[in-house]
Design an enzyme around this catalytic site. Sequence first.
Site, PDB file in Angstrom:
ATOM      1  N   PHE A 149     -31.849 -12.307   2.190  1.00  0.00           N
ATOM      2  CA  PHE A 149     -32.066 -10.947   1.712  1.00  0.00           C
ATOM      3  C   PHE A 149     -33.552 -10.615   1.567  1.00  0.00           C
ATOM      4  O   PHE A 149     -33.934  -9.803   0.737  1.00  0.00           O
ATOM      5  CB  PHE A 149     -31.326 -10.705   0.381  1.00  0.00           C
ATOM      6  CG  PHE A 149     -29.830 -10.647   0.553  1.00  0.00           C
ATOM      7  CD1 PHE A 149     -29.188  -9.433   0.700  1.00  0.00           C
ATOM      8  CD2 PHE A 149     -29.078 -11.808   0.596  1.00  0.00           C
ATOM      9  CE1 PHE A 149     -27.816  -9.368   0.873  1.00  0.00           C
ATOM     10  CE2 PHE A 149     -27.710 -11.760   0.777  1.00  0.00           C
ATOM     11  CZ  PHE A 149     -27.071 -10.536   0.920  1.00  0.00           C
TER      12      PHE A 149
ATOM     13  N   LYS B  20     -22.627   1.483  -4.804  1.00  0.00           N
ATOM     14  CA  LYS B  20     -21.626   1.772  -5.832  1.00  0.00           C
ATOM     15  C   LYS B  20     -21.773   0.866  -7.044  1.00  0.00           C
ATOM     16  O   LYS B  20     -21.708   1.316  -8.198  1.00  0.00           O
ATOM     17  CB  LYS B  20     -20.227   1.617  -5.224  1.00  0.00           C
ATOM     18  CG  LYS B  20     -19.070   1.710  -6.210  1.00  0.00           C
ATOM     19  CD  LYS B  20     -17.727   1.581  -5.498  1.00  0.00           C
ATOM     20  CE  LYS B  20     -17.472   0.193  -4.955  1.00  0.00           C
ATOM     21  NZ  LYS B  20     -17.209  -0.794  -5.998  1.00  0.00           N
TER      22      LYS B  20
ATOM     23  N   LYS C  69      -0.557   3.509   7.165  1.00  0.00           N
ATOM     24  CA  LYS C  69      -1.287   2.246   7.236  1.00  0.00           C
ATOM     25  C   LYS C  69      -0.330   1.064   7.312  1.00  0.00           C
ATOM     26  O   LYS C  69      -0.518   0.154   8.121  1.00  0.00           O
ATOM     27  CB  LYS C  69      -2.199   2.092   6.014  1.00  0.00           C
ATOM     28  CG  LYS C  69      -2.991   0.794   5.996  1.00  0.00           C
ATOM     29  CD  LYS C  69      -3.734   0.597   4.689  1.00  0.00           C
ATOM     30  CE  LYS C  69      -4.872   1.575   4.535  1.00  0.00           C
ATOM     31  NZ  LYS C  69      -5.674   1.304   3.312  1.00  0.00           N
TER      32      LYS C  69
ATOM     33  N   CYS D  84     -20.545  -1.720  -1.321  1.00  0.00           N
ATOM     34  CA  CYS D  84     -20.737  -2.485  -2.564  1.00  0.00           C
ATOM     35  C   CYS D  84     -22.041  -2.176  -3.284  1.00  0.00           C
ATOM     36  O   CYS D  84     -22.024  -1.704  -4.425  1.00  0.00           O
ATOM     37  CB  CYS D  84     -20.657  -3.984  -2.262  1.00  0.00           C
ATOM     38  SG  CYS D  84     -19.018  -4.536  -1.759  1.00  0.00           S
TER      39      CYS D  84
ATOM     40  N   ASP E  76       0.851  -1.182   0.000  1.00  0.00           N
ATOM     41  CA  ASP E  76       0.000   0.000   0.000  1.00  0.00           C
ATOM     42  C   ASP E  76       0.893   1.240   0.000  1.00  0.00           C
ATOM     43  O   ASP E  76       1.990   1.223   0.597  1.00  0.00           O
ATOM     44  CB  ASP E  76      -0.916   0.013   1.225  1.00  0.00           C
ATOM     45  CG  ASP E  76      -2.156   0.868   1.009  1.00  0.00           C
ATOM     46  OD1 ASP E  76      -3.236   0.306   0.777  1.00  0.00           O
ATOM     47  OD2 ASP E  76      -2.024   2.114   1.040  1.00  0.00           O
TER      48      ASP E  76
ATOM     49  N   ALA F  36     -37.125  -7.113   5.736  1.00  0.00           N
ATOM     50  CA  ALA F  36     -37.511  -5.718   5.535  1.00  0.00           C
ATOM     51  C   ALA F  36     -36.765  -4.814   6.505  1.00  0.00           C
ATOM     52  O   ALA F  36     -36.499  -5.185   7.657  1.00  0.00           O
ATOM     53  CB  ALA F  36     -39.018  -5.563   5.723  1.00  0.00           C
ATOM     54  N   GLY F  37     -36.427  -3.619   6.044  1.00  0.00           N
ATOM     55  CA  GLY F  37     -35.690  -2.690   6.884  1.00  0.00           C
ATOM     56  C   GLY F  37     -35.571  -1.329   6.235  1.00  0.00           C
ATOM     57  O   GLY F  37     -36.370  -0.958   5.371  1.00  0.00           O
TER      58      GLY F  37
ATOM     59  N   LYS G  53     -19.932 -10.278 -10.960  1.00  0.00           N
ATOM     60  CA  LYS G  53     -19.904  -9.542  -9.689  1.00  0.00           C
ATOM     61  C   LYS G  53     -21.007  -8.496  -9.636  1.00  0.00           C
ATOM     62  O   LYS G  53     -21.781  -8.406  -8.674  1.00  0.00           O
ATOM     63  CB  LYS G  53     -18.533  -8.888  -9.517  1.00  0.00           C
ATOM     64  CG  LYS G  53     -18.439  -7.876  -8.386  1.00  0.00           C
ATOM     65  CD  LYS G  53     -18.566  -8.516  -7.027  1.00  0.00           C
ATOM     66  CE  LYS G  53     -18.324  -7.474  -5.934  1.00  0.00           C
ATOM     67  NZ  LYS G  53     -18.392  -8.056  -4.600  1.00  0.00           N
TER      68      LYS G  53
ATOM     69  N   PHE H 127     -16.355 -11.838  -3.287  1.00  0.00           N
ATOM     70  CA  PHE H 127     -17.745 -11.916  -2.824  1.00  0.00           C
ATOM     71  C   PHE H 127     -17.749 -11.959  -1.293  1.00  0.00           C
ATOM     72  O   PHE H 127     -18.296 -12.875  -0.682  1.00  0.00           O
ATOM     73  CB  PHE H 127     -18.436 -13.145  -3.400  1.00  0.00           C
ATOM     74  CG  PHE H 127     -18.497 -13.163  -4.905  1.00  0.00           C
ATOM     75  CD1 PHE H 127     -19.488 -12.469  -5.582  1.00  0.00           C
ATOM     76  CD2 PHE H 127     -17.564 -13.865  -5.639  1.00  0.00           C
ATOM     77  CE1 PHE H 127     -19.547 -12.476  -6.969  1.00  0.00           C
ATOM     78  CE2 PHE H 127     -17.609 -13.887  -7.029  1.00  0.00           C
ATOM     79  CZ  PHE H 127     -18.604 -13.187  -7.695  1.00  0.00           C
TER      80      PHE H 127
END
EC number: 1.1.1.22
Length: 433
Positions: A252, A266, A35, A263, A30, A255-256, A207, A152
Amino acid sequence: MKITMIGSGYVGLVSGACFADFGHDTVCVDLDEAKISALQNGQVPIYEPGLADLIARNAKAGRLSFTTDLGPAVARADIVFIAVGTPSRRGDGHADLSFVAAAAEDIARSIDGFTVVVTKSTVPVGTGDEVERIIQSTRPDGDFAVVSNPEFLREGAAIEDFKRPDRIVVGSEDERALAVMREAYRPLSLNKSPILEMDRRSAELTKYAGNAFLATKITFINEIADLCEKTGANVQHVARGIGMDNRIGNKFLHAGPGYGGSCFPKDTLALLKTAQDFEAPQDIVDAVVRSNEKRKRAMGRKVIQAIGHDVRGKIVTVLGLTFKPNTDDMRDSPAIGIVQTLQDAGAVVHAYDPAGAENAREVLEDVVYFDDPYAAMEEAEALAIVTEWDEFRALDLAKVQSKLKGMIVVDLRNIYDREEIEMLGIKYVAVGR
């Protein structure tokens, strides 16, 4: 096998640590000196259960190291993974591939011998072709192959997802590269994890298509929840009833307040922009994005309506700020829109989150943060549960009753039983129930 990971963010750190745990000699690179210095000193810059211990164990064993010096790390590698950020580009919503392009140029200057260059970052269709072009033009004599290997990983369960994946998608038609990728993932064959080999563009699109479909399931059940409220039905019963159909599945369908994170927002937007470029409109995904954006502020209005009067100057307690539990990630969290809606109406927001307060301070102003959930409830007109952290699933309801002034609980994650709360004289408002 020698593996180099370019980018030590969420995907790079988790992937690098897991590859090291498989026994591969892994280096994470990096450009952020602070970091890398922190990682070399055993400090992990992100919150992910089990990651700190995994990094410490493999660093101590000599299989995992960290550096800012990209050249030697690439020259030694059999595989170089590009795991840099691809945020939404300001102005048009396309994925910003500038970090990917810069990494490709740097890799090209340093490869030594046949090297497999893998795009681990989430990238639009055709990015692998561009990475290949950059490396070829920068290093015409380079011996390399570009592979797509999308991640994933679910935040909060990333290590488990890496080590026990549903599938491993590898996009390449180069047999030498495929052989190298099979060797890298060979430890997972013991878990019977299937490796799906396909062309590079199909892997890249897999993806985006996967995330868009999951976002669609979330948005669908949220809209069904709204219909349940109007008709007197219970969305949890409906979700269970449709989820037991194997063609639909039960995941999935909770409800919420809508989806967020690094992810789904975007990637759905990037998919729409790619579809525009290729003149293949994705009307369903477009509707999903619009519906989800509206929902966040709608949930803020739901809290206000539960109070039933002017909230100006009233305290509203928000439990949970991150977009999901077991992470400190605030990116596109539903809590942002909810809190801002409450503040726009004049409410004073008190908040508690087990891990996300520090990051929340960067995006939410004028919020009073607490280190204890019950302290945050003192004199509050209402309590809103926004993120389903485990510690919120077993609150001392008698203590909640003693702290709240307005005796209202708005459960935006449907984690409580209505009768249990209403027995204490507390008004209970759920989603789709």
